[in-house]
Motif scaffolding. Structure first.
Motif, PDB file in Angstrom:
ATOM      1  N   GLY A  24      -2.337   3.171  -8.144  1.00  0.00           N
ATOM      2  CA  GLY A  24      -2.687   2.801  -6.641  1.00  0.00           C
ATOM      3  C   GLY A  24      -3.048   4.034  -5.908  1.00  0.00           C
ATOM      4  O   GLY A  24      -3.647   4.152  -4.917  1.00  0.00           O
ATOM      5  N   SER A  25      -2.522   5.397  -6.609  1.00  0.00           N
ATOM      6  CA  SER A  25      -2.516   6.177  -5.796  1.00  0.00           C
ATOM      7  C   SER A  25      -3.876   7.370  -5.911  1.00  0.00           C
ATOM      8  O   SER A  25      -3.915   8.342  -5.545  1.00  0.00           O
ATOM      9  CB  SER A  25      -1.442   7.240  -5.832  1.00  0.00           C
ATOM     10  N   THR A  26      -4.788   6.761  -6.956  1.00  0.00           N
ATOM     11  CA  THR A  26      -5.981   7.422  -7.235  1.00  0.00           C
ATOM     12  C   THR A  26      -6.935   7.324  -6.137  1.00  0.00           C
ATOM     13  O   THR A  26      -6.823   6.437  -5.356  1.00  0.00           O
ATOM     14  CB  THR A  26      -6.516   6.971  -8.664  1.00  0.00           C
ATOM     15  N   GLN A  27      -8.066   7.971  -6.125  1.00  0.00           N
ATOM     16  CA  GLN A  27      -9.402   7.595  -5.561  1.00  0.00           C
ATOM     17  C   GLN A  27     -10.210   6.457  -5.860  1.00  0.00           C
ATOM     18  O   GLN A  27     -11.101   6.095  -5.046  1.00  0.00           O
ATOM     19  CB  GLN A  27     -10.033   8.735  -5.464  1.00  0.00           C
ATOM     20  N   ASN A  28      -9.616   5.597  -6.786  1.00  0.00           N
ATOM     21  CA  ASN A  28     -10.318   4.411  -7.305  1.00  0.00           C
ATOM     22  C   ASN A  28      -9.836   3.112  -6.595  1.00  0.00           C
ATOM     23  O   ASN A  28      -8.711   3.299  -6.046  1.00  0.00           O
ATOM     24  CB  ASN A  28     -10.200   4.272  -8.741  1.00  0.00           C
ATOM     25  N   ALA A  76       0.865  -1.214  -0.005  1.00  0.00           N
ATOM     26  CA  ALA A  76      -0.077  -0.165  -0.126  1.00  0.00           C
ATOM     27  C   ALA A  76       1.120   1.213  -0.005  1.00  0.00           C
ATOM     28  O   ALA A  76       0.748   2.062  -0.746  1.00  0.00           O
ATOM     29  CB  ALA A  76      -1.055  -0.025   1.106  1.00  0.00           C
ATOM     30  N   LYS A  77       1.910   1.137   0.901  1.00  0.00           N
ATOM     31  CA  LYS A  77       2.825   2.621   0.840  1.00  0.00           C
ATOM     32  C   LYS A  77       3.386   2.682  -0.413  1.00  0.00           C
ATOM     33  O   LYS A  77       3.657   3.841  -0.975  1.00  0.00           O
ATOM     34  CB  LYS A  77       3.830   2.178   2.197  1.00  0.00           C
ATOM     35  N   MET A  78       3.944   1.636  -1.027  1.00  0.00           N
ATOM     36  CA  MET A  78       4.654   1.717  -1.903  1.00  0.00           C
ATOM     37  C   MET A  78       3.953   2.342  -3.168  1.00  0.00           C
ATOM     38  O   MET A  78       4.320   3.139  -4.127  1.00  0.00           O
ATOM     39  CB  MET A  78       5.197   0.319  -2.566  1.00  0.00           C
ATOM     40  N   GLN A  79       2.618   1.929  -3.394  1.00  0.00           N
ATOM     41  CA  GLN A  79       1.871   2.509  -4.551  1.00  0.00           C
ATOM     42  C   GLN A  79       1.096   3.634  -4.236  1.00  0.00           C
ATOM     43  O   GLN A  79       0.217   4.117  -4.880  1.00  0.00           O
ATOM     44  CB  GLN A  79       1.021   1.249  -4.693  1.00  0.00           C
ATOM     45  N   GLY A  80       1.132   4.149  -2.997  1.00  0.00           N
ATOM     46  CA  GLY A  80       0.379   5.396  -2.487  1.00  0.00           C
ATOM     47  C   GLY A  80      -1.042   5.127  -2.195  1.00  0.00           C
ATOM     48  O   GLY A  80      -1.855   6.047  -2.634  1.00  0.00           O
ATOM     49  N   ALA A  81      -1.534   4.007  -1.538  1.00  0.00           N
ATOM     50  CA  ALA A  81      -2.770   3.820  -1.332  1.00  0.00           C
ATOM     51  C   ALA A  81      -2.694   3.770   0.359  1.00  0.00           C
ATOM     52  O   ALA A  81      -1.825   3.461   0.830  1.00  0.00           O
ATOM     53  CB  ALA A  81      -3.236   2.306  -1.809  1.00  0.00           C
ATOM     54  N   LYS A  82      -3.976   4.115   0.799  1.00  0.00           N
ATOM     55  CA  LYS A  82      -4.114   3.892   2.214  1.00  0.00           C
ATOM     56  C   LYS A  82      -4.226   2.402   2.515  1.00  0.00           C
ATOM     57  O   LYS A  82      -3.724   1.832   3.676  1.00  0.00           O
ATOM     58  CB  LYS A  82      -5.648   4.734   2.627  1.00  0.00           C
ATOM     59  N   HIS A  83      -4.951   1.388   1.608  1.00  0.00           N
ATOM     60  CA  HIS A  83      -5.209   0.215   2.267  1.00  0.00           C
ATOM     61  C   HIS A  83      -4.659  -0.741   0.938  1.00  0.00           C
ATOM     62  O   HIS A  83      -5.008  -0.325  -0.220  1.00  0.00           O
ATOM     63  CB  HIS A  83      -6.779  -0.162   2.205  1.00  0.00           C
ATOM     64  N   CYS A  84      -4.289  -2.069   1.372  1.00  0.00           N
ATOM     65  CA  CYS A  84      -4.103  -2.985   0.506  1.00  0.00           C
ATOM     66  C   CYS A  84      -4.730  -4.480   1.023  1.00  0.00           C
ATOM     67  O   CYS A  84      -4.554  -4.513   2.146  1.00  0.00           O
ATOM     68  CB  CYS A  84      -2.512  -3.333   0.079  1.00  0.00           C
ATOM     69  N   LEU A  85      -5.396  -4.934   0.291  1.00  0.00           N
ATOM     70  CA  LEU A  85      -6.229  -6.151   0.596  1.00  0.00           C
ATOM     71  C   LEU A  85      -5.909  -7.311  -0.297  1.00  0.00           C
ATOM     72  O   LEU A  85      -6.140  -7.055  -1.415  1.00  0.00           O
ATOM     73  CB  LEU A  85      -7.682  -5.951   0.662  1.00  0.00           C
ATOM     74  N   MET A  86      -5.264  -8.456   0.355  1.00  0.00           N
ATOM     75  CA  MET A  86      -4.936  -9.464  -0.698  1.00  0.00           C
ATOM     76  C   MET A  86      -5.912 -10.271  -0.894  1.00  0.00           C
ATOM     77  O   MET A  86      -6.897 -10.603   0.213  1.00  0.00           O
ATOM     78  CB  MET A  86      -3.619 -10.093   0.108  1.00  0.00           C
TER      79      MET A  86
END
Ligand SMILES: *Cc1c(COP(=O)(O)O)cnc(C)c1O
Length: 365
Positions: free
Chosen positions: A174-178, A47-57
């Protein structure tokens, strides 16, 4: 010389296999098979690498797309826009949730979704969501698509299965709002040793719903769930690859630059130079004059021990099972069968790339 399409021997070298063995042995000793500590570590770091708040595998990239559609409550009766040039899984996800695909045409130079076609299809159909694909690793025109979709409350779900390493401007995919979905199928830029996938998002409530859906609806009995967990062994191997993936993606970019340099004078059409810094270069496609030329060149390269792939020798609207759905497909049909992907992986040498280029040159002589 032999230039294979992929190079798993270099990717999973002796050192990699040694550490992998240790990680897998520990999982067997501790019986932590599903959603273990490496899942959490991977989710946080990715998540951090791609600029997102959450990553769910999740279990794979197709499930990631399906679950993202379910989070937006898309199902039977709903129409979803999908570009005509993509891997079949993108449209499969739409069909699996019972929704109806609408084919959006692509840009003839890149193969990426064409925002003007999207605008026309939104006027003609009551489209509830659109799934732009960062095809080949190229950045889809997300800002333009958002401008069209936001005012109409149309959801955007980005299929980034081929785009680990892609940049939209100066920000990672990954960093957009989508919601942005990934596949970690072994041949992708960031690959597991089996199936795995992930959804990135910025929204806490979306992340909560994804967690509920992927694990049988646990924690929220108002939702139907399913099993789309990612097992601990895949997470352990993916987490191990994270420290080197950005360097490997930079190596792919170097290879793409070398190809552009070496092929520049030949009668094949290359992608625009503007993509050199932006694409993940999951694949290196060249465009040829006709499907017949593509087949002959592929045969010639095969005789030179060079592995290539005809991604894609179909467009969605040409597939018998789904050809009856509506939309636009002029450019997608025109591109179909004329694209050949050359060997692409982080470990190609200048000599190998020059050998591919001189073999192509020989074909046209
Ligand atoms: C690989 C891929 C998928 C599907 O991923 P799986 O992990 O095989 O389910 C979806 N979309 C695109 C564009 C892909 O390349």
């Amino acid at each position: 010389m032999q230039v294979p399409f992929y190079n798993f021997a270099a990717l999973h070298d002796h050192n990699f296999r040694q550490e992998a063995n240790q990680r897998l042995a520990k999982i067997l000793e501790t019986n932590t098979f599903i959603e273990g500590e490496y899942n959490q570590a991977f989710e946080q770091k990715f998540a951090k690498m791609q600029g997102a708040k959450h990553c769910l595998m999740v279990a794979n990239g197709t499930d990631a797309l399906e679950i993202a559609l379910l989070v937006h409550n898309i199902g039977p009766g709903d129409k979803v826009g999908v570009p005509g040039i993509t891997f079949y899984a993108t449209v499969e996800a739409i069909l699996n949730v019972g929704a109806t695909p609408v084919f959006i045409d692509v840009n003839l130079d890149s193969g990426l979704i064409d925002p003007e076609s999207l605008e026309r299809m939104i006027k003609a159909h009551d489209i509830k969501a659109v799934m732009p694909v960062h095809i080949y690793g190229l950045p889809a025109p997300i800002a333009e698509i958002e401008k069209i979709c936001r005012p109409k409350n149309i959801h955007v779900i980005e299929d980034a299965a081929q785009a680990q390493g892609t940049f939209l401007g100066d920000r990672p995919v990954g960093s957009t709002q989508n919601m942005v979905t990934f596949s970690f199928y072994p041949t992708k830029n960031l690959g597991a040793a089996g199936d795995a996938g992930a959804i990135l998002c910025q929204d806490d409530e979306q992340a909560r719903i994804i967690k509920v859906i992927r694990n049988h609806g646990r924690g929220d009995d108002s939702r139907l769930g399913r099993n789309s967990r990612c097992d601990h062994m895949q997470a352990a191997l993916l987490e191990m690859k994270l420290p080197v993936i950005e360097e490997q993606n930079r190596m792919r970019k170097k290879c793409a630059e070398m190809y552009h340099q070496a092929l520049g004078q030949l009668p094949v059409k290359l992608l625009d130079k503007k993509f050199l810094a932006q694409s993940s270069w999951h694949l290196y496609p060249i465009h040829l004059g006709s499907p017949q030329e593509r087949m002959q060149l592929q045969e010639h390269l095969k005789s030179k021990n060079i592995g290539t792939q005809p991604f894609y020798d179909y467009c969605l609207s040409s597939m018998k099972s789904i050809a009856h759905f509506s939309g636009e497909d002029k450019n997608a049909k025109a591109l179909m069968g004329r694209v050949l992907c050359l060997p692409m992986n982080p470990f190609l040498s200048k000599e190998e790339i020059d050998y591919v280029a001189s073999s192509i040159s020989e074909f046209y002589r």
